[in-house]
Design an enzyme around this catalytic site. Structure first.
Site, PDB file in Angstrom:
ATOM      1  N   CYS A 113       0.811  -1.227   0.000  1.00 53.50           N
ATOM      2  CA  CYS A 113       0.000   0.000   0.000  1.00 53.50           C
ATOM      3  C   CYS A 113       0.839   1.268   0.000  1.00 53.50           C
ATOM      4  CB  CYS A 113      -0.947  -0.004   1.196  1.00 53.50           C
ATOM      5  SG  CYS A 113      -2.089  -1.401   1.218  1.00 53.50           S
ATOM      6  N   HIS A 246      -3.116   7.412   2.218  1.00 55.20           N
ATOM      7  CA  HIS A 246      -3.545   6.088   1.781  1.00 55.20           C
ATOM      8  C   HIS A 246      -4.949   5.825   2.295  1.00 55.20           C
ATOM      9  CE1 HIS A 246      -3.868   1.872   1.148  1.00 55.20           C
ATOM     10  NE2 HIS A 246      -3.614   1.533   2.393  1.00 55.20           N
ATOM     11  N   ASN A 276      -9.978   0.026   0.000  1.00 50.47           N
ATOM     12  CA  ASN A 276      -8.512   0.099   0.006  1.00 50.47           C
ATOM     13  C   ASN A 276      -7.998  -0.508  -1.292  1.00 50.47           C
ATOM     14  OD1 ASN A 276      -5.774  -0.145   0.413  1.00 50.47           O
ATOM     15  ND2 ASN A 276      -5.934  -1.098   2.430  1.00 50.47           N
TER      16      ASN A 276
END
EC number: 2.3.1.180
Length: 319
Positions: A113, A246, A276
């Site tokens: 990520c 993020h 996500n």
């Protein structure tokens, strides 16, 4: 002194949208439970015939149009992904071919990520040094293929997508600085441990996560890294025009913003409709805020991510 500057952004989301209500009809969960704990309401899922490089291609093309550049201008491609099309060649090389680019360098970056932050920081060094003149940086994922869709702890969290930026040299920032970190001692709290060996799958091919441990880790290191970037350049959180974190969990995003003193109305969030998307989440959110006019020339912007590894990092830039 030469800097690098983002001169164009682009993004792409697969057509299929999977809502919380669809998930609650298949597994033991509820829309209320997912939203209250994560802020996620829906996510996009790639079609069976869509590969990571296909998502990357569409985001890259839109970024190139935004930047006013063509295939002959690009001399560096970096793709951040955890879900490459194949073991090799790299997704960046596959993307290069699809774009019709025949020169320069192309390679992948794997920091889960945090991948886009790592890739952007790497491209910045190449462009600012003069080694390359026009870089295409992409974060692209088909993370849905790493999920056990019967595991309600993880399958509700993730989605697919791609985001891209184009970097060119500039006489003024641009990118002020980047700050990258990793600590492999935490590799066990977020991982996909499976792999291919001798033509066979070895280990668990699905995502495993210690949610509580990841949450605590993320809130701590995102605060530390944001402060590191701001202090390095003589700014405070209240001076930021936009914080683009993020998009993992709304509670993590809000906790980080509160800690560094960024008003929540200056935080770009897309987690509700994207989930996500791992390495794609920061460039997806960035492109959203650029295209709807929130981010304007002269704005001070902080990008930040945290992911498996564990990895984390931040990039501070002037738009």
């Amino acid at each position: 002194m030469t800097y690098s500057r983002i001169v164009g952004t682009g993004s792409y989301l697969p057509e299929r949208i999977v809502t919380n209500r669809e998930l609650q009809s298949r597994i033991d969960t509820s829309d209320e439970w997912i939203v209250s704990r994560t802020g996620i309401e829906a996510r996009h899922v790639a079609a069976d015939d869509e590969l990571t490089s296909d998502l990357a291609l569409k985001a890259a093309q839109r970024a190139m149009v935004s930047a006013g550049v063509g295939p002959d201008d690009i001399d560096l491609i970096i793709v951040a992904t955890t879900t490459p099309d194949m073991v090799f060649p790299s997704t960046a090389c596959l993307l290069q071919a699809k774009l019709g680019i025949k020169r320069g360098a192309a390679f992948d970056v794997q920091a889960v990520c945090t991948g886009f932050i790592y890739a952007l920081a790497t491209a910045d060094k190449f462009v600012a040094s003069g080694a390359h003149r026009c870089a295409l940086v992409v974060g692209a994922e088909v993370f849905s293929r790493l999920l056990d869709w019967n595991d309600r702890r993880t399958c509700v969290l993730f989605g697919d997508g791609a985001g891209a930026v184009v970097l060119k040299p500039a006489d003024t920032p641009g990118i002020y600085s980047s700050h990258l970190h990793a600590d492999g001692h935490y590799s066990h709290i977020l991982r996909v441990a499976g792999g291919i060996a001798e033509g066979k799958l070895r280990g668990n091919p699905f995502l495993e996560m210690d949610g509580q441990a990841v949450f605590k880790f993320a809130v701590r290191v995102l605060d530390e890294c944001a402060r590191e970037a701001l202090e390095r350049n003589g700014f405070t959180g209240s001076e930021l025009d936009w914080f683009v974190p993020h998009q993992a969990n709304l509670r993590i995003i809000n906790a980080t913003a509160d800690k560094i003193g960024v008003p929540r109305e200056r935080v770009v969030t897309t987690v509700a409709r994207h989930g996500n998307t791992s390495a794609a989440s920061v460039p997806l959110a960035l492109d959203s805020a650029v295209r709807d006019g929130r981010i304007q020339p002269g704005h001070l912007v902080l990008l930040e991510g945290v992911g498996g590894g564990m990895t984390w990092g931040a990039v501070l830039l002037r738009w």
